[in-house]
Design a protein around this motif. Structure first.
Motif, PDB file in Angstrom:
ATOM      1  N   LYS A   5       0.818  -1.216   0.000  1.00 46.74           N
ATOM      2  CA  LYS A   5       0.000   0.000   0.000  1.00 46.74           C
ATOM      3  C   LYS A   5       0.853   1.268   0.000  1.00 46.74           C
ATOM      4  CE  LYS A   5      -4.054   2.034   2.204  1.00 46.74           C
ATOM      5  NZ  LYS A   5      -5.100   1.874   3.247  1.00 46.74           N
ATOM      6  N   THR A   6       1.956   1.260   0.774  1.00 44.50           N
ATOM      7  CA  THR A   6       2.811   2.459   0.858  1.00 44.50           C
ATOM      8  C   THR A   6       3.460   2.763  -0.485  1.00 44.50           C
ATOM      9  OG1 THR A   6       3.266   2.023   3.194  1.00 44.50           O
ATOM     10  CG2 THR A   6       4.756   3.517   2.047  1.00 44.50           C
ATOM     11  N   ARG A   9       0.810   3.831  -3.102  1.00 43.55           N
ATOM     12  CA  ARG A   9       0.348   5.209  -2.896  1.00 43.55           C
ATOM     13  C   ARG A   9       1.358   6.209  -3.444  1.00 43.55           C
ATOM     14  NH1 ARG A   9      -3.321   7.984  -0.180  1.00 43.55           N
ATOM     15  NH2 ARG A   9      -4.262   6.078   0.625  1.00 43.55           N
ATOM     16  N   ASP A  38      -7.066   5.614  -2.726  1.00 45.37           N
ATOM     17  CA  ASP A  38      -7.459   4.410  -1.984  1.00 45.37           C
ATOM     18  C   ASP A  38      -8.287   3.468  -2.852  1.00 45.37           C
ATOM     19  OD1 ASP A  38      -6.166   5.063   0.371  1.00 45.37           O
ATOM     20  OD2 ASP A  38      -7.908   6.039   1.271  1.00 45.37           O
ATOM     21  N   ILE A  41      -5.890   1.624  -5.203  1.00 46.07           N
ATOM     22  CA  ILE A  41      -5.155   0.567  -4.491  1.00 46.07           C
ATOM     23  C   ILE A  41      -6.056  -0.635  -4.242  1.00 46.07           C
ATOM     24  CG2 ILE A  41      -3.996  -0.027  -2.322  1.00 46.07           C
ATOM     25  CD1 ILE A  41      -3.022   2.910  -2.225  1.00 46.07           C
ATOM     26  N   HIS A  42      -7.288  -0.365  -3.815  1.00 46.49           N
ATOM     27  CA  HIS A  42      -8.243  -1.453  -3.583  1.00 46.49           C
ATOM     28  C   HIS A  42      -8.508  -2.207  -4.882  1.00 46.49           C
ATOM     29  CE1 HIS A  42     -11.487  -3.729  -1.853  1.00 46.49           C
ATOM     30  NE2 HIS A  42     -12.390  -3.185  -2.654  1.00 46.49           N
ATOM     31  N   ARG A  45      -5.605  -4.486  -5.817  1.00 41.51           N
ATOM     32  CA  ARG A  45      -5.627  -5.717  -5.026  1.00 41.51           C
ATOM     33  C   ARG A  45      -6.691  -6.690  -5.536  1.00 41.51           C
ATOM     34  NH1 ARG A  45      -4.778  -3.219   1.117  1.00 41.51           N
ATOM     35  NH2 ARG A  45      -2.494  -3.283   1.069  1.00 41.51           N
TER      36      ARG A  45
END
Length: 307
Positions: A5-6, A9, A38, A41-42, A45
């Motif tokens: 995630k880091t 982002r 966000d 990123i979601h 995934r």
């Protein structure tokens, strides 16, 4: 593929700056920026979930609809790994046609696929379609409700019907699919491979173009084509999203640009440009399409909308 995630982002933030140099995102400001990142990123995934599953050993129990471990997408991967391509694609078709419901999961698909003493595999239903039609007409009411639970289509299939007397029911749609595919999927995918080179377009785009199956709108075609590529039946990047024919993603792009008057054809070009600049990987078309669609539902606060 594990999405950090880091790192994700940081990369998305930097690439958004590149986008802004060419395409002003006037609808992206304040807390909307973090919310949009966000959602991307979601989406990364979710989109790469199949990649993760492909790396694992999948139990054979996953392929049998009479087993409580049955999962059509894991079953598709299992069949693909074992060179049963027709069944792998048939399960992708079924999972697209029925969808996964938030309450009843894959149960509707499972019960139709299970049949009665005769699992409706691609080979079986292709060779015995009259028997399938007869069984379905006798069974559809019972299939629609088991154990006091209503078995429903997925959220994106809310206009579909189980009733064999109504349009776009499973009998009519399955028959159309089987007629168009033929005895197996080999000729269709050979055609895709060859014409991709001739026309210099992605194989994904051609799968989408030729997925005009009865009951399939833009989203079903897109999901079906994307899953074929993610599982690896056809190796291709998901480089587009065809949002000019969409509702949610097109609305989301308009909000992102703060331009409600942009024409669908122009919006498609702008989406593709943003898509390239954001550099979201081989499945980027689906990643951005999914992220924009979910972001426009709640642009100021991140919410999960997907199963």
């Amino acid at each position: 593929m594990i999405i950090n995630k880091t790192d994700a982002r940081a990369n998305i933030t930097n690439n958004l700056k590149l986008v802004e140099l060419q395409i002003p995102l006037n609808g992206l400001h304040g807390e909307r920026i973090d919310c949009f990142i966000d959602q991307i990123i979601h989406s990364l995934r979710r989109t790469h979930y199949i990649d993760t599953i492909k790396q694992r050993d999948i139990s054979e129990a996953r392929i049998y609809p009479n087993n409580n471990q049955f999962d059509p997408l894991k079953a598709s991967i299992f069949h693909f790994k074992n060179n049963n391509i027709d069944e792998a694609i048939w399960l992708i078709y079924l999972s697209t046609f029925f969808g996964k419901n938030i309450d009843s999961g894959w149960n509707l698909l499972r019960l139709v696929y299970l049949g009665y003493n005769s699992q409706w595999t691609f080979e079986n239903i292709s060779n015995n379609f009259k028997e399938f039609s007869k069984w379905y007409k006798e069974s559809w009411k019972e299939i629609s409700s088991t154990n006091s639970k209503k078995n429903k289509f997925g959220n994106h299939r809310k206009y579909s019907t189980l009733d064999p007397e109504k349009k776009l029911n499973p009998i009519d749609c399955f028959e159309d699919y089987i007629d168009k595919v033929g005895v197996n999927h080999e000729s269709l995918f050979n055609f895709i491979e060859e014409n991709s080179k001739i026309k210099k377009v992605s194989k994904f785009s051609l799968i989408y173009k030729y997925s005009n199956y009865k009951g399939f709108g833009r989203m079903s075609k897109f999901d079906f084509s994307s899953m074929i590529c993610k599982i690896g039946v056809i190796e291709s990047e998901i480089d587009r999203a065809f949002i000019n024919k969409s509702t949610g993603p097109l609305s989301g792009l308009k909000d992102l640009l703060d331009n409600q008057n942009i024409k669908p054809q122009e919006a498609e070009l702008v989406f593709n440009k943003i898509n390239d600049l954001l550099d979201l990987g081989p499945f980027r078309g689906q990643v951005l399409e999914d992220a924009i669609c979910n972001w426009q539902k709640s642009p100021n606060k991140f919410k999960k909308f997907s199963l």
